[in-house]
Every structure is written in C-alpha cells, then in structure tokens.
Scaffold this motif. Sequence first.
Motif, short mmCIF file in Angstrom:
data_model
loop_
_atom_site.label_atom_id
_atom_site.label_comp_id
_atom_site.label_asym_id
_atom_site.label_seq_id
_atom_site.Cartn_x
_atom_site.Cartn_y
_atom_site.Cartn_z
N GLU A 123 13.31 -44.00 -9.53
CA GLU A 123 12.03 -43.55 -10.06
C GLU A 123 11.05 -44.71 -10.16
O GLU A 123 11.44 -45.85 -10.44
CB GLU A 123 12.20 -42.87 -11.42
N LYS A 124 9.77 -44.45 -9.91
CA LYS A 124 8.76 -45.50 -9.81
C LYS A 124 8.62 -46.31 -11.08
O LYS A 124 8.23 -47.48 -11.06
CB LYS A 124 7.41 -44.88 -9.43
N GLU A 125 8.92 -45.70 -12.23
CA GLU A 125 8.75 -46.39 -13.51
C GLU A 125 9.85 -47.43 -13.75
O GLU A 125 9.73 -48.26 -14.65
CB GLU A 125 8.77 -45.39 -14.66
N SER A 145 11.95 -52.94 -5.92
CA SER A 145 10.64 -52.39 -6.28
C SER A 145 9.49 -53.17 -5.65
O SER A 145 8.58 -52.59 -5.05
CB SER A 145 10.49 -52.39 -7.80
N GLY A 149 10.00 -51.46 -2.11
CA GLY A 149 9.65 -50.19 -2.73
C GLY A 149 10.86 -49.50 -3.35
O GLY A 149 11.99 -50.00 -3.26
N ASN A 150 10.62 -48.36 -3.98
CA ASN A 150 11.68 -47.66 -4.69
C ASN A 150 12.29 -46.51 -3.89
O ASN A 150 13.00 -45.67 -4.42
CB ASN A 150 11.16 -47.13 -6.03
N GLU A 151 12.00 -46.47 -2.58
CA GLU A 151 12.58 -45.43 -1.75
C GLU A 151 14.01 -45.79 -1.36
O GLU A 151 14.40 -46.94 -1.37
CB GLU A 151 11.75 -45.24 -0.47
N SER A 382 5.88 -55.02 -13.91
CA SER A 382 7.07 -54.33 -14.40
C SER A 382 7.24 -54.56 -15.90
O SER A 382 6.64 -53.88 -16.69
CB SER A 382 8.31 -54.78 -13.63
#
Length: 480
Positions: A123-125, A145, A149-151, A382
């Motif tokens: 999740e992006k958060e 992240s 990225g978070n994918e 972050s």
Amino acid sequence: MLTKRALLRSAAMAALVATTAKPTLVNAKNSAEWPSLIEAKDIAEEGFIFGLPLVMNYAVMHEFAVDPKSSQFKAPFNKIDNLNHVATYKDTAVVTPNSDTPYSILWLDLRAEPMVISVPAVEKERYYSVQLIDGNTYNFGYIGSRATGNEAGSYLVVGPDWKGEKPTGIKQIFSSTTPFVFANFRTQLINVEDMPNVEKVQAGYNVKPLSAFLKHPAPPPAPTIDFRPATTQGIKDNFFDYLDAALEFVPPTEEDKAIRAKLARIGVGPGKSFDFKDLPIAHKLEIGLGMKDGDEKVAKFAASGMKDINGWSVGSFFGDRAFYKGDWLKRAAAAKAGLYGNDAVEAMYPFTRTTATGETLDASKHNYTITFPAGHLPPVNSFWSVTMYDGKSQLLIKNPINRYLINSPMLPGMKKNEDGSLTLYIQKDSPGADKEANWVPAPDDTIYLVMRLYWPKTEAPSILPAGEGIWKPPGIIVAQ
C-alpha cells in the motif's frame, strides 16, 4: 618524559636487537619475509582502515547465515527470515540497530547462479525498501518505495562473473562485486497494532534461483565452503585472521590492488592464515600500534567528515562503488558509524553524542530535551525517528517501558506545547505521567542518539544535500 607510545617503540627496538633487520615468519600455511618495523606498522594501519568494513560484514554474515548455533543466526543462504519484531537490546550483532522497521534478512549465495527477489504490491502509505549490499559494503541497488515504487515485481541479483540478457519477467538487474550479498528488507511498522499487516507484506517477499524462476533445469550446486569461524565480538582480537577469510570472497579490483599487495607482505590475504601470536615481539608491538592508529583515524574522520549542526553530525558516508572511489577511510567510517546504512537519498542519519554547545550527553548527570519548532518537524516523504543508544556500545538499552525511540507515527499520541512545538524528554527516569508519551529512555551513562529520516524530501526545506540543506536538526539542551 617518554609517552606510552614512545616506551612501546623503545621496547620494540630493543626486541629487534636480538633479531635480524627483516625477520622471517613461518607458520603452517605460509612463509613471508617481513617488512621493516615502521613499514609493518604503516601496513597494519592502512590494512585496518581498508579491512574494517570487510571484516565486520564477514562476521555478521557468519553469525546470520553460516553458524546455526550463533545467537544471531537468522537463516541459511538464499532463505528469507522475516523478523516479526523490531530490534531490541537483545540484538547485538550490528551496532546502532534500527528499531523502526521490522527486518526481513536474506543472505544470497550467487556462486551457482543469480537469484530472483520478488516483492508484493505494498500500500502506498507504507514505506518499504530492499537494500542490496555486497561484501565490499557497497550499496549496489535498491528495490522499494523510493527506488522502484510500491508495485509488485521481480528483480535479478547477479554475481561478479555473470553475463547475460535481462530475462522475461524481470524488471531490473542488480550486479554485485562479490558472490555473497546481504539483502536487507525494511517494512514500516505504523504502530504496535500494525504488526499483522507488516507480516502480510513480509509473507509476500520471495526469493528463488533464476533457473526455478524461468522453470529451467538447475545448474550444478556451488562447492561447499568451510567458512572460517567469526563473531562480531571477536573482531578486535582476530582482525587480520578474519580479514584473510573475508578476502576469500571479495574479488580484487583496480581500486584495492595496492593495499592487497601491501597486506600480502605481512602475510594477510586470501588463502593465508594470519596468526598474531606467531609474530616477532617487535612486530606485534608495531602492528598493534598501527591498528590503533587506524582506528583513531577512522573515528576522527567519522567526526570531522560530517558537518556539525547544533551538535548533530550531518553528512553521508554510504553509497555504491562509484561513491567511494577507493576512499577506504570514508568506507571504514561508514561501517563504524553504523554498518549497512542507507544512501542519503534513501535515508539520512544525523547523530550526536553532545549537547548543542558541545558537552557530552550523560544521563547519569543530567536530563535533556530537544524541541522541534511548530511546522519544522523533519521533512520526509515517508517517516522519521529519534533512537536512543548506549554511548559506549552503540546498542539499544534495556528500559522500563521497552521504548527505544520516538517516531513520527507516534505523533498523534504525543503532547505538543502550547505554541505547537514538540519537546522530547531524554533522561533515564520517567519525566512524569503527563510527559511520558514524549519520553526517550536513556542509559544511566553516556548517550548516542541517531535520527533516521526515511526518504528525505529533496525540495526545500530539506536536509539534502547532506550537511548543506536548509532544514537543520534542533540542538539538545540540558533540561531546566
């Protein structure tokens, strides 16, 4: 009046009278004509600076992945160990351990074939990162992240001898200078109740050989290695013996050709077995002095190589091979400050042992505070934290509330001042129930404090460039 060092040198010279100018050391594995006393001292000094990160890394690898009887053992090579807790005072293998993010520990053996690290969608958060560190302690790649990225995705980690094209299904290839690699996973813990969610993310981390990923036949396994035993506690007494072992798995490069040649003159290198007790007495003294001088140079560089901002040392010692460019002193200072630290763009680590005016932090003598003005909390994409360590060991300390840090996810439960500023209380005893949410428990002794700023912002106000940014950490003062 002679100094202690001069007396030692006098003893060394007296001992040399009974020997030849260039004594010969013979042991079970090698014989070598030794350099002069001063040359031996200089080589020991340079060798200590060059070898400190390699030795520290080898000892950690041995404790984490080789010796199943070690109290610090995590998992064998090519297996992920998800730690479902953050570091505590019981974690002693690595100095200044991170207690912000539950770790997943993976040591890779790339000798037989490359390994594929797969990560789930996060999740992006939630911040996460996979830091790739080779046996030279170079940070040679990042997944996570900030970097990727978070994918979800799969990434290939290859050793120094691998050649090939990017396989289908692989997002990126990361190349190590050594056959053994530490992949250090960090997954953000939002709060205590968040651990089950962290565990779900950790369960999605996966590692497999490239052949298994591609569903091809596996190559022959790499030969079994009889690793030389090593512990982090034994580094001081076995430094060059451990360096012999570490250099077995760190292929030579253009940058280290000269220092390796020098080390060979005192019997240190791959396949050798350095034994301090077998040295002539004069050389024992000089090599001991050389190592001591090397350690002092590392400590001095760690202090002076950073910028003093309100008592905090701010800078960056961590990076890849191109970042160091053969600067062994900078690399050693990085290891001494905190082995396996991140690149500045991934995280910044302001640290201090003093007040804003330079007095040593000692909680046996004073209580302290640090206040962030309203609107001036650490600028990050972050999260940030302030972690307490024992001033001597740089390890976390046992305390009555099992709290080792204050971090930004804790802000909703903390008490702000009337003007909107935030004060942290740094002391060995509770500041009282009304202030305990803002308490960073300290040892009954000297203090070492480290800020961690994960994914620092690059736009102003920022702590970047390291030591030159507009945002500055506030100084620590004696409580009134």
